[in-house]
Structures are given as C-alpha cells and as structure tokens.
Design an enzyme around this catalytic site. Structure first.
Site, short mmCIF file in Angstrom:
data_model
loop_
_atom_site.label_atom_id
_atom_site.label_comp_id
_atom_site.label_asym_id
_atom_site.label_seq_id
_atom_site.Cartn_x
_atom_site.Cartn_y
_atom_site.Cartn_z
N ASN A 1 0.81 -1.22 0.00
CA ASN A 1 0.00 0.00 0.00
C ASN A 1 0.84 1.27 0.00
OD1 ASN A 1 0.29 -1.49 2.58
ND2 ASN A 1 -0.35 0.44 3.49
N GLY B 1 -13.77 -2.79 -0.48
CA GLY B 1 -14.54 -1.97 -1.41
C GLY B 1 -14.02 -0.55 -1.57
N THR C 1 -26.56 -10.13 9.19
CA THR C 1 -27.38 -9.75 8.03
C THR C 1 -26.55 -8.93 7.05
OG1 THR C 1 -29.32 -9.81 9.42
CG2 THR C 1 -29.52 -8.58 7.36
N CYS D 1 -2.77 4.82 7.86
CA CYS D 1 -2.93 4.36 9.23
C CYS D 1 -1.75 4.76 10.10
CB CYS D 1 -3.07 2.84 9.25
SG CYS D 1 -4.31 2.28 8.13
N1 PLP Z 1 -4.65 -4.22 3.54
C1 PLP Z 1 -4.10 -3.24 2.83
C2 PLP Z 1 -2.94 -3.54 1.93
C3 PLP Z 1 -4.59 -1.93 2.92
O1 PLP Z 1 -4.03 -0.95 2.21
C4 PLP Z 1 -5.70 -1.69 3.77
C5 PLP Z 1 -6.23 -0.32 3.95
O2 PLP Z 1 -5.49 0.65 3.86
C6 PLP Z 1 -6.25 -2.78 4.48
C7 PLP Z 1 -5.70 -4.03 4.34
C8 PLP Z 1 -7.42 -2.60 5.39
O3 PLP Z 1 -8.61 -2.49 4.65
P1 PLP Z 1 -9.93 -1.94 5.38
O4 PLP Z 1 -9.72 -0.46 5.56
O5 PLP Z 1 -11.05 -2.24 4.44
O6 PLP Z 1 -10.05 -2.67 6.66
#
Ligand code: PLP
Length: 393
Positions: free
Chosen positions: A158, A207, A244, A332
């Site tokens: 990411n 999504g 659900t 994050c």
């Molecule tokens: N995995 C990767 C590589 C991500 O970039 C992200 C979100 O930044 C996630 C997992 C987590 O996804 P979610 O925000 O849908 O929990």
C-alpha cells in the site's frame, strides 16, 4: 457537512477512493424502497437476495472466481483476520505463520497480537525485503516449515505499490501442504487477477479502495479450502460469515467490480502515464528526491518519493494549503512521528524516510492536476528546506 471535492486535488487513492457515481446510483434503492432481508422467504426479501447474488457474480467475474468462492465481509481487515484465524484453527498443531515485514497493520498487528495473546505459542517469520522493496523467493521458500499453517503475503504494497510474486509463492506453499493467503486490497481493480490461474487459497479485498463505499470487503475462499468462520451466527454467506448482509454496500461493490473490469486498461495506460509524468517531473525538479520501491514491479497508480531533510507531515500541511491530498507513509501510520515500517524494512535512511510522500492516483485524476502539483511541489520543498537545520544546498 459540506465537503467541497471540487476545490481539492485528490492523490490519496491508496487511502480511500471516491465512490463512483454509478456505484452510488446502484446503491440508493437499498436505503429506501428495497429494504427486505435477503434471507426472508417472501418475495420482497427474495428479490433483494437475487441482487446480492448478482453482486457476488460481479465480484467473482473480476477475480476470475466462482460466485460460491466469494464471502462478503465488513472490510479488508476482517477478511485478513478471517483467513489467518481460519487456517490456525484448521491446523491447531501447526503454530507457525510466514509473512513479511511490509504487510499492512491488518496482518502485521494480528500476527503480533496472536503471539502475545497465546503466550507466544504461535510464532511468525517476518520476511525482510530488498532496498527496492521486493521479496527474495529463496528466503521465502526456506522459511516454510512442517509446522507452518499459513503463509500470508500481500499482492501489492500500500505504501510503495511494489508487487509481490504471490502466485509463485502460493505454488511453493501448496507443494508443502501449507495454506496461502494474499492481502490483495491494493491490487484488485488496478492489475489483472485471475484466480483460475493460481493456487492461492484466500484473497482479501476492500470496497473503498476501488470506488465502492467503506465498510464492505470480500474474502475469496478457494473451493475445497478448509474454512472456519470468524463471525459465528446466522446462516448468511452459506454459514461462513454470520450477520445480516450490508445489502447496499454489497450492491455497490458489485457495481464497482464491474466498472473496475472495464477501467483496468485505462488504469494501466492513462493513469500510469500521469503517475510517471508526476514522478519524473518531481524527481527532476526537486534535488535530493528519491523514488522508494521498484520502478517497474509496481502498481500503475502509486509513487512514493522521499524528499530528504524535510518532514513528511510538514510537506502534507503545505500541500494541504493548495488542496493537494496525499499521504506520508500509510494513512494508518500518518499522525505518528515513527517513520513507516515499510520504508524502515527497505533500509531507507532516517532523513529520507521521514520526508516520504505517497501519491496515489485514480481514473478521476487529470493531466491539469498533475501539472498543478508539479508547479507547487518544488516551491513547497525548497521553502521547508530553508528552515531545516540539516539541509545544505
Ligand atoms: N490491507 C491493505 C494492503 C490496505 O491498504 C488496507 C487499507 O489501507 C487494508 C488491508 C485494510 O482495509 P480496510 O480499511 O477495508 O479494513
């Protein structure tokens, strides 16, 4: 609240994406008239059930999967946890996980906490990466052991966009009877994926990274792969995930997958060209700027650049004054002054890791936006460097 999206230049699509107008339109009836429960026996609910089935088919189509292999979840994080915990429960005697040092916290923190929660009964091998963020296949193969329950390696990173050879890695794991999971949250919709051509057991997607809303995800579970649910409850998702269904978001995700299939070519041509123009322009115009991550083995939309001797947070604040949205490290981890664990694993020096900016584009970006960013960034960096005690011309 009034968010004026017209006054910003959004280059933070690895953090989250704009919901496509077509996706929103497809979702709207499920917030009003079509509120039936897809599990109900009556027709009012049954027709909603058929729409959920259609969305499952759209997701499966994008992945080259069978509809029965698609399990809807609440997010990428839930999908990751489900896959890993399922494997550990399937093979309780196997207490070893193989993963990498550059995983998203959804996998990284799960593995760390598993160790802590179980009095270190589980241990994790976290594979390092090279300077360009790529993985060494030999060390991966050496790390697979008789007691390994699952290997979990992201399809694309990411922060840098670096792509890992997960299909080959899954093959090695299968040869030893080890389950393989990939966090493909950043890869799905950006590069072609065909689950018919590989042996990956579990794949996670989310999504909100592909123009569907936040709070909807998928875990792909290969037919025949042993599976233990994470959320026990009702019989939804064929007993694989209680709760659900989030119908509107499922419909939105289905539509987003259909659009992604159609837009993939544009992502890999026009968006890639915009990314390259931005990247080459910045590297040429800003002295002491460095590309983080392999130049080719990378997602078409992502560029991670370090501007040495400046703080990423300060750069972001100045970009913000011009309405330019990007990230320093992953969404994050920004907000903390710790340099990103991904750049640290790549051995990026401290002075460069702190000044890293991730630009992540989408099909909604234009050449005018790239040109605007190219006119502003050199000025932002040079103004910040004047104030840096470490900077020398
Ligand atoms: N995995 C990767 C590589 C991500 O970039 C992200 C979100 O930044 C996630 C997992 C987590 O996804 P979610 O925000 O849908 O929990």
């Amino acid at each position: 609240m009034n968010c004026d999206k017209n006054s910003i230049i959004y280059m933070d699509n690895n953090a989250t994406t704009r919901v496509a107008p077509e996706v929103l339109e497809a979702m709207l009836p499920f917030f009003s008239d079509c509120y039936g429960n897809p599990s109900s026996m009556h027709n009012f609910g049954g027709q909603v059930g058929r729409v959920v089935a259609e969305a499952r088919g759209q997701v499966a189509e994008l992945l080259g999967a069978e509809p029965e292999e698609i399990v809807f979840t609440s997010c990428g994080t839930e999908s990751d946890s489900t896959a890993l915990l399922s494997a550990l429960q399937t093979f309780p005697e196997k207490r070893h996980i193989v993963t990498t040092k550059v995983e998203h916290p959804a996998v990284k923190n799960l593995c760390e906490n598993l160790g802590k929660l179980t009095g270190h009964q589980y241990h994790t091998t976290r594979l390092g990466v090279a300077e360009d963020g790529t993985l060494n296949l030999d060390s991966y193969c050496e790390s697979l052991a008789d007691n390994t329950a699952i290997a979990s390696v992201m399809w694309a990173n990411n922060e840098t966009g670096v792509i890992f050879p997960v299909e080959e890695m899954a093959r090695f794991a299968k040869e030893q009877g080890i389950l393989f999971h990939t966090d493909a949250v950043q890869a799905v919709g950006k590069i072609p994926i065909n689950m018919k051509n590989n042996q990956i057991d579990f794949l996670s997607l989310s999504g909100h990274k592909l123009h569907a809303p936040k709070g909807i995800g998928v875990l792909y579970v290969r037919k025949g792969t042993p599976f233990v649910p994470f959320l026990h409850g009702g019989h939804q998702e064929k007993g694989r995930r209680g709760g659900t269904e989030n119908v509107a978001s499922i419909v939105g995700l289905g539509k987003a997958c259909e659009l992604a299939g159609r837009m993939m070519a544009e992502e890999n041509t026009r968006v890639r060209a915009l990314r390259d123009k931005l990247e080459q322009g910045l590297l040429a115009a800003v002295p002491k700027s460095i590309l983080n991550g392999h130049a080719e083995q990378r997602l078409p939309n992502t560029s991670n650049i370090s501007f040495e001797y400046v703080e990423g947070e300060a750069i972001l604040l100045h970009m913000n004054l011009y309405g330019i949205c990007a990230s320093s490290g992953s969404a994050c981890t920004s907000g903390s002054l710790e340099p990103s664990h991904v750049l640290r694993a790549m051995g990026v020096p401290f002075t460069a890791a702190h000044g890293s900016i991730r630009f992540s584009l989408s099909v909604y970006n234009t050449e005018e936006e790239v040109d605007f960013v190219l006119t502003k960034m050199p000025e932002i960096i040079s103004n910040l460097r004047i104030m840096s005690p470490f900077w020398q011309e």
